[in-house]
Design an enzyme around this catalytic site. Structure first.
Site, mmCIF file in Angstrom:
data_model
loop_
_atom_site.group_PDB
_atom_site.id
_atom_site.type_symbol
_atom_site.label_atom_id
_atom_site.label_comp_id
_atom_site.label_asym_id
_atom_site.label_seq_id
_atom_site.Cartn_x
_atom_site.Cartn_y
_atom_site.Cartn_z
ATOM 1 N N GLY A 83 -4.194 -5.243 6.830
ATOM 2 C CA GLY A 83 -5.136 -4.227 7.264
ATOM 3 C C GLY A 83 -5.971 -4.619 8.456
ATOM 4 N N THR A 92 0.832 -1.206 0.000
ATOM 5 C CA THR A 92 0.000 0.000 0.000
ATOM 6 C C THR A 92 0.868 1.258 0.000
ATOM 7 O OG1 THR A 92 -1.556 -1.154 1.407
ATOM 8 C CG2 THR A 92 -1.680 1.263 1.410
ATOM 9 N N ARG A 102 -13.873 -7.716 0.511
ATOM 10 C CA ARG A 102 -13.002 -7.431 1.659
ATOM 11 C C ARG A 102 -12.452 -6.002 1.547
ATOM 12 N NH1 ARG A 102 -7.345 -5.819 2.349
ATOM 13 N NH2 ARG A 102 -6.747 -6.513 4.417
ATOM 14 N N VAL A 103 -12.501 -5.300 2.657
ATOM 15 C CA VAL A 103 -11.933 -3.948 2.717
ATOM 16 C C VAL A 103 -10.875 -3.954 3.804
ATOM 17 C CG1 VAL A 103 -12.426 -1.542 3.301
ATOM 18 C CG2 VAL A 103 -14.030 -2.836 1.878
ATOM 19 N N GLY A 104 -9.726 -3.383 3.486
ATOM 20 C CA GLY A 104 -8.636 -3.331 4.466
ATOM 21 C C GLY A 104 -8.631 -2.038 5.254
ATOM 22 N N ASP A 105 -7.489 -1.713 5.806
ATOM 23 C CA ASP A 105 -7.357 -0.513 6.627
ATOM 24 C C ASP A 105 -7.221 0.761 5.805
ATOM 25 O OD1 ASP A 105 -4.900 -1.539 5.709
ATOM 26 O OD2 ASP A 105 -3.791 -0.346 7.163
ATOM 27 N N GLY A 137 0.496 -3.067 5.227
ATOM 28 C CA GLY A 137 0.552 -4.410 5.806
ATOM 29 C C GLY A 137 -0.833 -4.984 5.968
HETATM 30 N N1 GLY Z 1 -3.018 -2.369 4.232
HETATM 31 C C1 GLY Z 1 -3.808 -2.598 3.114
HETATM 32 C C2 GLY Z 1 -4.762 -3.696 3.213
HETATM 33 O O1 GLY Z 1 -4.739 -4.479 4.147
HETATM 34 O O2 GLY Z 1 -5.555 -3.840 2.326
#
Ligand code: GLY
Length: 338
Positions: A253, A199, A227-230, A251
Protein backbone atom coordinates in the site's frame (compact mmCIF):
# COMPACT_ATOMS: atom_id res chain seq x y z
CA UNK A 1 -27.99 6.63 -24.61
CA UNK A 2 -24.85 8.60 -24.82
CA UNK A 3 -23.14 10.89 -22.35
CA UNK A 4 -21.12 13.17 -24.55
CA UNK A 5 -18.19 14.78 -22.83
CA UNK A 6 -15.16 16.59 -24.00
CA UNK A 7 -13.27 15.21 -26.91
CA UNK A 8 -9.86 13.78 -27.35
CA UNK A 9 -8.31 12.98 -30.64
CA UNK A 10 -5.39 10.72 -31.08
CA UNK A 11 -3.41 11.67 -34.06
CA UNK A 12 -1.12 8.79 -34.83
CA UNK A 13 1.42 10.12 -37.21
CA UNK A 14 1.71 12.91 -39.64
CA UNK A 15 1.21 11.79 -43.18
CA UNK A 16 4.28 13.81 -44.09
CA UNK A 17 6.44 11.60 -41.95
CA UNK A 18 4.91 8.53 -43.51
CA UNK A 19 5.50 9.87 -47.00
CA UNK A 20 9.08 10.53 -46.06
CA UNK A 21 9.35 6.86 -45.17
CA UNK A 22 10.44 7.63 -41.66
CA UNK A 23 10.13 4.97 -38.97
CA UNK A 24 6.68 5.01 -37.59
CA UNK A 25 6.62 5.87 -33.94
CA UNK A 26 3.82 4.47 -31.84
CA UNK A 27 3.63 7.74 -30.03
CA UNK A 28 0.19 9.22 -29.78
CA UNK A 29 -0.45 12.87 -29.67
CA UNK A 30 -2.98 13.79 -27.07
CA UNK A 31 -4.70 16.99 -28.08
CA UNK A 32 -7.07 17.33 -25.18
CA UNK A 33 -7.20 15.81 -21.76
CA UNK A 34 -10.42 13.86 -21.80
CA UNK A 35 -11.68 10.89 -23.70
CA UNK A 36 -15.25 10.62 -24.92
CA UNK A 37 -17.14 7.78 -23.34
CA UNK A 38 -20.59 6.63 -24.19
CA UNK A 39 -22.44 5.02 -21.31
CA UNK A 40 -22.90 1.32 -21.77
CA UNK A 41 -26.33 0.25 -20.65
CA UNK A 42 -27.85 -3.17 -20.07
CA UNK A 43 -24.51 -4.94 -19.79
CA UNK A 44 -23.61 -5.15 -16.12
CA UNK A 45 -20.15 -6.33 -15.18
CA UNK A 46 -18.11 -6.86 -12.02
CA UNK A 47 -14.35 -7.34 -11.71
CA UNK A 48 -12.35 -8.23 -8.61
CA UNK A 49 -8.73 -8.73 -7.68
CA UNK A 50 -7.35 -12.23 -7.23
CA UNK A 51 -8.79 -15.70 -7.81
CA UNK A 52 -11.03 -15.48 -4.78
CA UNK A 53 -12.64 -12.50 -6.46
CA UNK A 54 -14.67 -15.04 -8.42
CA UNK A 55 -16.75 -15.91 -5.34
CA UNK A 56 -17.16 -12.24 -4.54
CA UNK A 57 -18.23 -11.61 -8.15
CA UNK A 58 -20.84 -14.37 -7.90
CA UNK A 59 -22.46 -12.66 -4.91
CA UNK A 60 -22.26 -9.24 -6.59
CA UNK A 61 -23.71 -10.62 -9.81
CA UNK A 62 -26.88 -11.80 -8.06
CA UNK A 63 -27.56 -8.15 -7.27
CA UNK A 64 -26.51 -6.76 -10.64
CA UNK A 65 -28.59 -9.22 -12.67
CA UNK A 66 -31.65 -8.14 -10.73
CA UNK A 67 -31.06 -4.55 -11.70
CA UNK A 68 -29.39 -3.71 -8.39
CA UNK A 69 -27.00 -0.82 -7.86
CA UNK A 70 -23.21 -1.15 -8.01
CA UNK A 71 -22.93 -0.30 -4.32
CA UNK A 72 -25.43 -2.98 -3.25
CA UNK A 73 -23.68 -5.50 -5.47
CA UNK A 74 -20.20 -4.62 -4.28
CA UNK A 75 -21.13 -4.72 -0.62
CA UNK A 76 -22.58 -8.20 -1.06
CA UNK A 77 -19.49 -9.26 -2.99
CA UNK A 78 -16.91 -7.89 -0.58
CA UNK A 79 -18.67 -9.50 2.37
CA UNK A 80 -17.85 -12.95 0.98
CA UNK A 81 -14.06 -12.93 1.59
CA UNK A 82 -14.59 -10.82 4.72
CA UNK A 83 -16.60 -13.67 6.25
CA UNK A 84 -14.25 -16.42 5.08
CA UNK A 85 -12.00 -17.63 7.94
CA UNK A 86 -9.66 -19.30 5.43
CA UNK A 87 -8.97 -16.06 3.63
CA UNK A 88 -6.13 -14.64 5.71
CA UNK A 89 -5.90 -11.29 4.01
CA UNK A 90 -9.41 -9.94 4.37
CA UNK A 91 -11.83 -9.64 7.29
CA UNK A 92 -12.38 -12.51 9.72
CA UNK A 93 -9.27 -14.71 9.82
CA UNK A 94 -7.02 -11.97 8.48
CA UNK A 95 -3.41 -12.00 9.65
CA UNK A 96 -2.90 -9.70 12.63
CA UNK A 97 -0.48 -6.86 13.17
CA UNK A 98 2.71 -7.53 15.10
CA UNK A 99 0.84 -7.11 18.38
CA UNK A 100 -1.60 -9.87 17.42
CA UNK A 101 -4.47 -7.49 16.62
CA UNK A 102 -6.52 -7.89 13.46
CA UNK A 103 -7.16 -4.41 12.07
CA UNK A 104 -9.17 -3.88 8.92
CA UNK A 105 -9.15 -1.19 6.22
CA UNK A 106 -11.98 -0.71 3.71
CA UNK A 107 -13.65 1.83 1.47
CA UNK A 108 -16.46 2.28 -1.05
CA UNK A 109 -17.16 4.83 -3.75
CA UNK A 110 -20.37 5.28 -5.72
CA UNK A 111 -21.37 6.73 -9.08
CA UNK A 112 -21.94 10.17 -7.58
CA UNK A 113 -18.44 10.42 -6.18
CA UNK A 114 -19.66 9.78 -2.67
CA UNK A 115 -17.23 7.75 -0.62
CA UNK A 116 -16.75 6.26 2.81
CA UNK A 117 -13.90 4.47 4.54
CA UNK A 118 -12.74 2.88 7.75
CA UNK A 119 -9.15 2.28 8.77
CA UNK A 120 -7.59 0.23 11.55
CA UNK A 121 -11.02 -1.07 12.51
CA UNK A 122 -10.96 -3.92 15.05
CA UNK A 123 -13.56 -6.51 16.08
CA UNK A 124 -16.01 -6.02 13.17
CA UNK A 125 -15.52 -8.34 10.22
CA UNK A 126 -17.65 -6.53 7.66
CA UNK A 127 -15.50 -3.43 7.38
CA UNK A 128 -16.98 -2.80 3.94
CA UNK A 129 -20.46 -2.37 5.40
CA UNK A 130 -19.16 0.03 8.03
CA UNK A 131 -17.39 1.99 5.27
CA UNK A 132 -20.68 2.17 3.38
CA UNK A 133 -22.41 3.51 6.47
CA UNK A 134 -19.74 6.17 6.87
CA UNK A 135 -20.54 7.19 3.31
CA UNK A 136 -24.30 7.17 3.72
CA UNK A 137 -24.87 8.25 7.31
CA UNK A 138 -22.14 10.72 8.13
CA UNK A 139 -20.83 13.94 6.61
CA UNK A 140 -17.34 12.40 6.69
CA UNK A 141 -15.24 10.22 4.42
CA UNK A 142 -13.16 8.22 6.89
CA UNK A 143 -13.34 6.99 10.46
CA UNK A 144 -10.38 5.27 12.09
CA UNK A 145 -9.54 3.01 15.02
CA UNK A 146 -11.67 3.37 18.13
CA UNK A 147 -13.86 5.97 16.46
CA UNK A 148 -14.66 3.57 13.63
CA UNK A 149 -15.47 0.81 16.12
CA UNK A 150 -17.63 3.11 18.21
CA UNK A 151 -19.53 4.14 15.09
CA UNK A 152 -19.98 0.53 13.99
CA UNK A 153 -21.30 -0.61 17.36
CA UNK A 154 -23.66 2.36 17.54
CA UNK A 155 -25.03 1.30 14.16
CA UNK A 156 -25.81 -2.27 15.07
CA UNK A 157 -22.62 -4.15 14.24
CA UNK A 158 -21.57 -6.91 16.60
CA UNK A 159 -18.18 -7.01 18.28
CA UNK A 160 -16.34 -10.29 17.70
CA UNK A 161 -12.89 -11.80 17.81
CA UNK A 162 -11.41 -11.80 14.29
CA UNK A 163 -8.22 -13.70 15.10
CA UNK A 164 -8.66 -17.33 14.08
CA UNK A 165 -6.60 -20.16 15.53
CA UNK A 166 -4.68 -20.55 12.26
CA UNK A 167 -3.77 -16.87 12.04
CA UNK A 168 -2.84 -16.79 15.72
CA UNK A 169 -0.58 -19.84 15.42
CA UNK A 170 1.19 -18.36 12.40
CA UNK A 171 1.64 -15.06 14.20
CA UNK A 172 3.12 -16.81 17.25
CA UNK A 173 5.51 -18.63 14.94
CA UNK A 174 6.49 -15.33 13.37
CA UNK A 175 7.06 -13.87 16.85
CA UNK A 176 9.93 -16.32 17.39
CA UNK A 177 12.08 -14.28 15.07
CA UNK A 178 9.82 -11.27 14.63
CA UNK A 179 11.85 -10.12 11.68
CA UNK A 180 10.08 -6.96 10.89
CA UNK A 181 11.15 -4.64 8.18
CA UNK A 182 8.27 -2.27 7.92
CA UNK A 183 8.86 -1.41 4.34
CA UNK A 184 9.57 -4.16 1.86
CA UNK A 185 10.78 -7.44 3.15
CA UNK A 186 7.67 -8.62 4.92
CA UNK A 187 5.91 -8.21 1.62
CA UNK A 188 8.08 -10.81 -0.05
CA UNK A 189 6.60 -14.13 -0.86
CA UNK A 190 5.56 -16.15 2.15
CA UNK A 191 6.75 -19.75 2.44
CA UNK A 192 4.71 -21.61 -0.15
CA UNK A 193 5.07 -18.88 -2.71
CA UNK A 194 2.04 -16.77 -1.83
CA UNK A 195 2.35 -13.05 -1.50
CA UNK A 196 1.00 -12.10 1.88
CA UNK A 197 -1.07 -9.42 0.34
CA UNK A 198 -4.34 -10.26 -1.26
CA UNK A 199 -6.60 -7.28 -0.73
CA UNK A 200 -9.89 -7.55 -2.56
CA UNK A 201 -10.62 -4.58 -4.78
CA UNK A 202 -13.88 -4.66 -6.76
CA UNK A 203 -15.38 -2.52 -9.52
CA UNK A 204 -18.88 -2.86 -10.91
CA UNK A 205 -21.14 -1.35 -13.54
CA UNK A 206 -24.91 -1.79 -13.34
CA UNK A 207 -27.64 -2.03 -15.98
CA UNK A 208 -27.84 1.75 -16.25
CA UNK A 209 -24.11 2.07 -16.83
CA UNK A 210 -23.39 3.46 -13.39
CA UNK A 211 -20.19 2.46 -11.67
CA UNK A 212 -18.96 1.91 -8.14
CA UNK A 213 -16.02 0.40 -6.30
CA UNK A 214 -15.12 -1.35 -3.06
CA UNK A 215 -11.90 -2.38 -1.41
CA UNK A 216 -11.34 -4.31 1.83
CA UNK A 217 -8.32 -5.90 3.52
CA UNK A 218 -6.66 -6.85 6.78
CA UNK A 219 -3.57 -5.17 5.38
CA UNK A 220 0.05 -6.10 5.59
CA UNK A 221 0.67 -9.08 7.88
CA UNK A 222 2.51 -8.23 11.11
CA UNK A 223 2.44 -4.53 10.35
CA UNK A 224 3.10 -1.96 13.05
CA UNK A 225 -0.04 -1.42 15.08
CA UNK A 226 -1.83 1.58 13.60
CA UNK A 227 -0.40 1.16 10.10
CA UNK A 228 -2.91 1.99 7.39
CA UNK A 229 -2.37 0.92 3.80
CA UNK A 230 -3.78 2.15 0.51
CA UNK A 231 -7.03 0.19 0.63
CA UNK A 232 -9.17 2.67 2.60
CA UNK A 233 -7.64 5.72 0.95
CA UNK A 234 -9.76 7.13 -1.83
CA UNK A 235 -7.54 7.73 -4.84
CA UNK A 236 -4.92 5.23 -3.68
CA UNK A 237 -6.57 1.84 -3.18
CA UNK A 238 -9.74 2.75 -5.04
CA UNK A 239 -11.10 5.42 -7.30
CA UNK A 240 -14.23 5.70 -9.41
CA UNK A 241 -15.19 8.45 -11.83
CA UNK A 242 -18.56 7.66 -13.33
CA UNK A 243 -17.64 9.52 -16.52
CA UNK A 244 -14.55 7.44 -17.17
CA UNK A 245 -14.21 4.28 -15.10
CA UNK A 246 -12.71 2.92 -11.92
CA UNK A 247 -9.52 1.37 -10.64
CA UNK A 248 -8.36 -0.50 -7.57
CA UNK A 249 -5.11 -1.97 -6.29
CA UNK A 250 -3.53 -4.75 -4.31
CA UNK A 251 0.00 -5.06 -2.98
CA UNK A 252 2.28 -2.85 -0.93
CA UNK A 253 0.00 0.00 0.00
CA UNK A 254 2.80 2.44 0.76
CA UNK A 255 3.91 2.32 -2.87
CA UNK A 256 0.38 2.81 -4.13
CA UNK A 257 -0.23 5.75 -1.81
CA UNK A 258 2.96 7.44 -3.02
CA UNK A 259 1.64 7.66 -6.57
CA UNK A 260 -2.07 7.95 -5.64
CA UNK A 261 -2.29 4.88 -7.82
CA UNK A 262 -5.98 4.24 -8.52
CA UNK A 263 -6.66 7.88 -9.30
CA UNK A 264 -3.68 7.85 -11.61
CA UNK A 265 -5.05 4.82 -13.48
CA UNK A 266 -8.43 6.53 -13.93
CA UNK A 267 -6.73 9.66 -15.21
CA UNK A 268 -4.78 7.60 -17.73
CA UNK A 269 -8.07 6.09 -18.89
CA UNK A 270 -9.47 9.60 -19.20
CA UNK A 271 -6.60 10.32 -21.59
CA UNK A 272 -7.76 7.40 -23.72
CA UNK A 273 -5.57 4.56 -22.59
CA UNK A 274 -7.13 1.13 -22.29
CA UNK A 275 -7.60 -0.22 -18.77
CA UNK A 276 -4.60 -2.53 -19.07
CA UNK A 277 -2.28 0.14 -20.45
CA UNK A 278 -3.49 2.61 -17.80
CA UNK A 279 -2.63 0.04 -15.11
CA UNK A 280 0.73 -0.65 -16.75
CA UNK A 281 1.63 3.03 -16.77
CA UNK A 282 0.89 3.29 -13.04
CA UNK A 283 3.00 0.18 -12.39
CA UNK A 284 5.83 1.68 -14.45
CA UNK A 285 5.60 4.83 -12.36
CA UNK A 286 6.19 2.75 -9.20
CA UNK A 287 9.09 0.89 -10.82
CA UNK A 288 10.65 4.16 -11.90
CA UNK A 289 10.55 5.40 -8.33
CA UNK A 290 12.28 2.27 -7.11
CA UNK A 291 15.30 1.99 -9.39
CA UNK A 292 16.96 -1.38 -9.23
CA UNK A 293 13.91 -3.16 -7.87
CA UNK A 294 13.05 -6.55 -9.24
CA UNK A 295 11.10 -8.86 -6.99
CA UNK A 296 11.24 -6.77 -3.84
CA UNK A 297 7.49 -6.32 -3.59
CA UNK A 298 4.24 -6.66 -5.46
CA UNK A 299 1.67 -4.13 -6.63
CA UNK A 300 -1.17 -4.85 -9.04
CA UNK A 301 -3.84 -2.56 -10.47
CA UNK A 302 -7.21 -3.55 -11.91
CA UNK A 303 -9.40 -1.18 -13.96
CA UNK A 304 -12.81 -1.09 -15.62
CA UNK A 305 -13.93 1.62 -18.02
CA UNK A 306 -17.35 2.92 -19.03
CA UNK A 307 -17.35 0.70 -22.11
CA UNK A 308 -17.23 -2.32 -19.82
CA UNK A 309 -13.63 -2.98 -20.87
CA UNK A 310 -11.35 -4.23 -18.14
CA UNK A 311 -7.66 -4.88 -17.66
CA UNK A 312 -4.95 -5.29 -15.08
CA UNK A 313 -1.20 -5.08 -14.74
CA UNK A 314 1.25 -5.91 -11.95
CA UNK A 315 4.88 -5.48 -11.03
CA UNK A 316 5.41 -9.22 -10.53
CA UNK A 317 4.04 -12.42 -11.89
CA UNK A 318 1.19 -13.86 -9.85
CA UNK A 319 -1.46 -11.14 -9.78
CA UNK A 320 -4.83 -12.44 -10.95
CA UNK A 321 -8.29 -10.99 -11.33
CA UNK A 322 -11.81 -12.27 -11.87
CA UNK A 323 -14.46 -10.95 -14.26
CA UNK A 324 -18.17 -11.68 -14.40
CA UNK A 325 -20.56 -10.32 -16.97
CA UNK A 326 -23.40 -11.75 -19.06
CA UNK A 327 -20.91 -13.65 -21.24
CA UNK A 328 -18.08 -14.81 -19.03
CA UNK A 329 -17.09 -15.82 -15.55
CA UNK A 330 -13.33 -16.02 -15.75
CA UNK A 331 -10.12 -15.62 -13.77
CA UNK A 332 -7.20 -14.09 -15.67
CA UNK A 333 -3.53 -13.75 -14.85
CA UNK A 334 -2.43 -10.17 -15.20
CA UNK A 335 0.53 -9.24 -17.34
CA UNK A 336 3.50 -8.01 -15.37
CA UNK A 337 6.61 -5.89 -15.61
CA UNK A 338 9.26 -8.25 -14.22
N1 GLY B 1 -2.84 -2.99 -0.32
C1 GLY B 1 -3.21 -3.21 0.99
C2 GLY B 1 -2.28 -2.75 2.01
O1 GLY B 1 -1.16 -2.37 1.73
O2 GLY B 1 -2.62 -2.80 3.16
Amino acid sequence: MTDRRKFVRFSLLTSAAMLAGKAISAQRKIEDDEVTYSTLRGQPVVVSTWDFGQQANAAAWKVLEQDGSPIDALEMGARVPEADPYNQTVGYGGRPDRDGRVTLDACMMDENGRCGAVAALEFVKHAISVARMVMERTPHVMLVGDGALQFALANGFRKENLLTVKSELEWREWLKTAKYTPYKNIENKMPGGQYNHDTIGMLAMDNRGNMGGACTTSGMAYKLHGRVGDSPIIGAGLYVDNEVGGATSSGVGEEVIRIVGSHLVVEYMRMGYTPEVACKKAVQRIAKRNPGMKDDFQVGFLALNKHGEYGAFALQKGFSYAIKNGREDTVYNANHLF
